[in-house]
Write an enzyme that holds these catalytic residues in place. Structure first.
Site, PDB file in Angstrom:
ATOM      1  N   ASN A  76      37.497 -75.094  40.173  1.00 28.27           N
ATOM      2  CA  ASN A  76      38.921 -75.443  40.215  1.00 28.27           C
ATOM      3  C   ASN A  76      39.073 -76.963  40.233  1.00 28.27           C
ATOM      4  OD1 ASN A  76      41.696 -74.680  40.544  1.00 28.27           O
ATOM      5  ND2 ASN A  76      41.573 -75.177  42.730  1.00 28.27           N
ATOM      6  N   GLU A  77      39.892 -77.487  39.337  1.00 26.69           N
ATOM      7  CA  GLU A  77      40.328 -78.886  39.373  1.00 26.69           C
ATOM      8  C   GLU A  77      39.176 -79.894  39.313  1.00 26.69           C
ATOM      9  OE1 GLU A  77      42.958 -79.221  42.738  1.00 26.69           O
ATOM     10  OE2 GLU A  77      44.265 -77.637  42.000  1.00 26.69           O
TER      11      GLU A  77
ATOM     12  N   TRP B 196      52.420 -67.739  42.645  1.00 32.20           N
ATOM     13  CA  TRP B 196      51.696 -68.344  43.776  1.00 32.20           C
ATOM     14  C   TRP B 196      52.490 -68.195  45.068  1.00 32.20           C
ATOM     15  CZ3 TRP B 196      46.809 -68.785  43.806  1.00 32.20           C
ATOM     16  CH2 TRP B 196      46.155 -69.533  44.792  1.00 32.20           C
TER      17      TRP B 196
ATOM     18  N   ASN C 271      44.281 -68.669  50.210  1.00 30.60           N
ATOM     19  CA  ASN C 271      43.326 -69.553  50.884  1.00 30.60           C
ATOM     20  C   ASN C 271      42.014 -68.897  51.283  1.00 30.60           C
ATOM     21  OD1 ASN C 271      44.602 -72.221  51.240  1.00 30.60           O
ATOM     22  ND2 ASN C 271      46.207 -71.006  52.210  1.00 30.60           N
ATOM     23  N   ILE C 272      42.083 -67.667  51.759  1.00 35.99           N
ATOM     24  CA  ILE C 272      40.942 -67.170  52.546  1.00 35.99           C
ATOM     25  C   ILE C 272      39.691 -66.791  51.755  1.00 35.99           C
ATOM     26  CG2 ILE C 272      42.413 -66.378  54.458  1.00 35.99           C
ATOM     27  CD1 ILE C 272      41.409 -63.472  53.187  1.00 35.99           C
ATOM     28  N   MET C 273      39.727 -66.990  50.437  1.00 38.88           N
ATOM     29  CA  MET C 273      38.483 -66.792  49.678  1.00 38.88           C
ATOM     30  C   MET C 273      37.986 -68.120  49.108  1.00 38.88           C
ATOM     31  SD  MET C 273      39.267 -62.993  48.083  1.00 38.88           S
ATOM     32  CE  MET C 273      37.775 -62.746  47.122  1.00 38.88           C
ATOM     33  N   LYS C 274      38.478 -69.227  49.686  1.00 39.60           N
ATOM     34  CA  LYS C 274      37.964 -70.538  49.293  1.00 39.60           C
ATOM     35  C   LYS C 274      36.608 -70.776  49.982  1.00 39.60           C
ATOM     36  CE  LYS C 274      42.546 -72.340  48.241  1.00 39.60           C
ATOM     37  NZ  LYS C 274      43.744 -73.038  48.708  1.00 39.60           N
TER      38      LYS C 274
ATOM     39  N   GLU D 187      48.750 -69.531  38.882  1.00 41.94           N
ATOM     40  CA  GLU D 187      49.428 -69.957  40.123  1.00 41.94           C
ATOM     41  C   GLU D 187      50.890 -70.288  39.855  1.00 41.94           C
ATOM     42  OE1 GLU D 187      47.222 -73.034  42.194  1.00 41.94           O
ATOM     43  OE2 GLU D 187      45.293 -72.170  41.637  1.00 41.94           O
TER      44      GLU D 187
ATOM     45  N   HIS E  81      39.504 -66.691  44.152  1.00 41.47           N
ATOM     46  CA  HIS E  81      39.891 -68.117  44.086  1.00 41.47           C
ATOM     47  C   HIS E  81      39.361 -68.779  45.339  1.00 41.47           C
ATOM     48  CE1 HIS E  81      42.520 -71.636  43.417  1.00 41.47           C
ATOM     49  NE2 HIS E  81      42.807 -71.577  44.704  1.00 41.47           N
TER      50      HIS E  81
END
Ligand code: G3I
Length: 428
Positions: free
Chosen positions: A202-203, A373, A119-122, A319, A155
């Site tokens: 992403n996505e 993941w 999470n923490i590099m989003k 992932e 990520h």
């Protein structure tokens, strides 16, 4: 470009074949070799053990686990990155702040050569306000990787979910191309060569890829739709160009889910890859691969990987987790799985087959790596996913390579066997 042959591997203490490790799994009491900088603790302490008591709501820590004892280091079996997504900072299961953080770090250093921040590099974590970037937590993670000879896969530079899009972007009225370019370049430029690759976007594909134009109608899409009808959304091109200009030496990936078996998603993924390839701004495709025991088929993986290989791009499993039952979309609880040796053997087979098809389909120079993941079963995002989807008072689908007590699961052996070229079996 980063390629697998450039990858910096840590010194090997002892080359151990899978045959040797299999014999070690027969209940041997011998301890694995010491691992720098600290010796492994819980991951190395159990041999094949008793079956778990599979209570639907029992806490993982009170269960017994089926574990194997190996003396391998997983990353040493591969000539490409073997990664794991981790929690950091103050997140639950943080490898720094959780009470078992030190044990988690030991297991990670033992088995993996690459980290991804779960999470923490989003976006919002790194760029919470227009003029504010916060890199402290990410730096702690990247420095941990660096000091232990690991690399980091970033990520993700651009991802749509509301909760993690920086708030200021929601009402942004300025020059989107300039703003997005600055966002991407400031982040990419902040990190040194420990961060060897990024999921740039992403996505971007709609959850219903066969409806409308198939693109996710996100904030970014609405701000920068395709400049030419039939082309990919402009924001994707802008983000990749920005990343490429910031650092031409890192690998840039487009990353998405269910883009192996779902033909609509695969086709859109390939459309993005080809459009970016024409601009020289993409190096590879990320297949998230949140899969389960019976879906998709191995031939689906083979087909999807092959199409990316044929484009000359890298394939990265970004992932990977393998739930033991379908954890998605069912209002009625399926037959609840029982954690036992059969289940763990089948999961081992599946992990082995996924690794095997990756090796068989993707040539060495195009292997971006395989990342799982999460570290241990009880920290997986699938715990909530399964509970929310089924309504079941039951929350474990045991999708990862380590038990909640950080012992090694048969699944880990499955990956190791495939990497060693051994046939895939349910035996452990
Ligand atoms: O850190 C807070 C914690 O302080 C708080 O007590 C807790 C209460 O809800 O929330 C914690 O934050 C959560 C965070 O995970 C860390 O655990 C967020 O609510 C939660 O939304 C977040 O979920 C993450 C999810 O992405 C949404 O970003 C999952 O951990 C993460 O595994 C998941 O990863 C995604 C990939 O980025 C993209 N592909 C799909 C994959 C799985 O959904």
């Amino acid at each position: 470009m980063f390629n697998s042959s450039d990858f910096s591997f840590r010194p090997i203490l002892a080359a151990v074949s899978v045959a040797a490790l299999l014999s070690a799994c027969g209940g041997s009491s011998s301890s694995p070799p010491p691992i720098p900088p600290k010796s492994s603790s819980s991951a190395s302490s159990s041999s094949v053990s008793s079956e778990a008591s599979s209570s639907s709501s029992s806490s993982s820590s009170s269960s017994e686990f089926i574990a194997v004892e190996t003396d391998i280091r997983l990353f040493e079996q591969a000539e490409f990155p073997i990664g794991v997504a981790v929690s950091a900072a103050n997140e639950p299961f943080s490898i720094f702040n959780n009470t078992d953080g030190s044990d988690r770090r030991d297991v990670i250093v033992r088995h993996f050569s690459e980290l991804t921040a779960g999470n923490i590099m989003k976006m919002s974590y790194l760029h919470p306000q227009e003029d504010t970037y916060t890199f402290g937590d990410a730096d702690e993670l990247v420095n941990f990787a660096k000091s232990n000879g690991m690399k980091v896969h970033g990520h993700a530079l651009v991802w749509h979910p509301n909760y993690q899009v920086p708030g200021f972007m929601n009402n942004y009225q300025g020059d989107w191309v300039a703003m997005l370019t600055e966002h991407v370049q400031t982040i990419v430029n902040h990190f040194d060569d420990t961060v060897v690759s990024w999921d740039v976007v992403n996505e971007a594909i709609s959850d219903s890829p066969n409806q409308g134009d198939g693109w996710r109608q996100s904030l970014f899409y609405n701000a920068l739709p395709p400049a030419v009808e039939g082309d990919i959304p402009e924001y994707i091109k802008v983000a990749f160009q920005a990343a490429r200009d910031a650092n031409p030496d890192i690998d840039l990936y487009y990353n998405d889910y269910d883009n192996t078996a779902n033909p609509g998603r695969l086709n859109k993924t390939l459309e993005i890859a080809e459009a970016l390839q024409a601009e020289g701004t993409i190096d590879g495709v990320g297949f998230q691969m949140h899969i389960y025991q019976t879906y998709p088929s191995i031939s689906n993986f083979e087909n999807a990987f092959q199409q990316v290989v044929d484009l000359g791009l890298k394939v990265k499993i970004t992932e990977l987790d393998i739930a033991v039952v379908n954890p998605y979309g069912s209002a009625t609880p399926p037959a609840l799985p029982e954690y036992n040796e059969t289940l763990m053997g089948n999961q081992k087979l599946r992990y082995c087959q996924v690794t095997e098809v990756y090796l068989d389909t993707v040539p060495e120079a195009q292997r971006g790596g395989i990342t799982v993941w999460g570290l241990a079963d009880n920290e997986s995002w699938l715990m909530n996913q399964f509970r929310n989807a089924t309504g079941a008072d039951y929350d474990d689908v045991w999708p990862l390579l380590f038990n909640a007590d950080l012992t090694e699961k048969p699944a880990l052996l499955g990956v190791a066997e495939a990497l060693a070229g051994e046939p895939c079996t349910t035996d452990f």
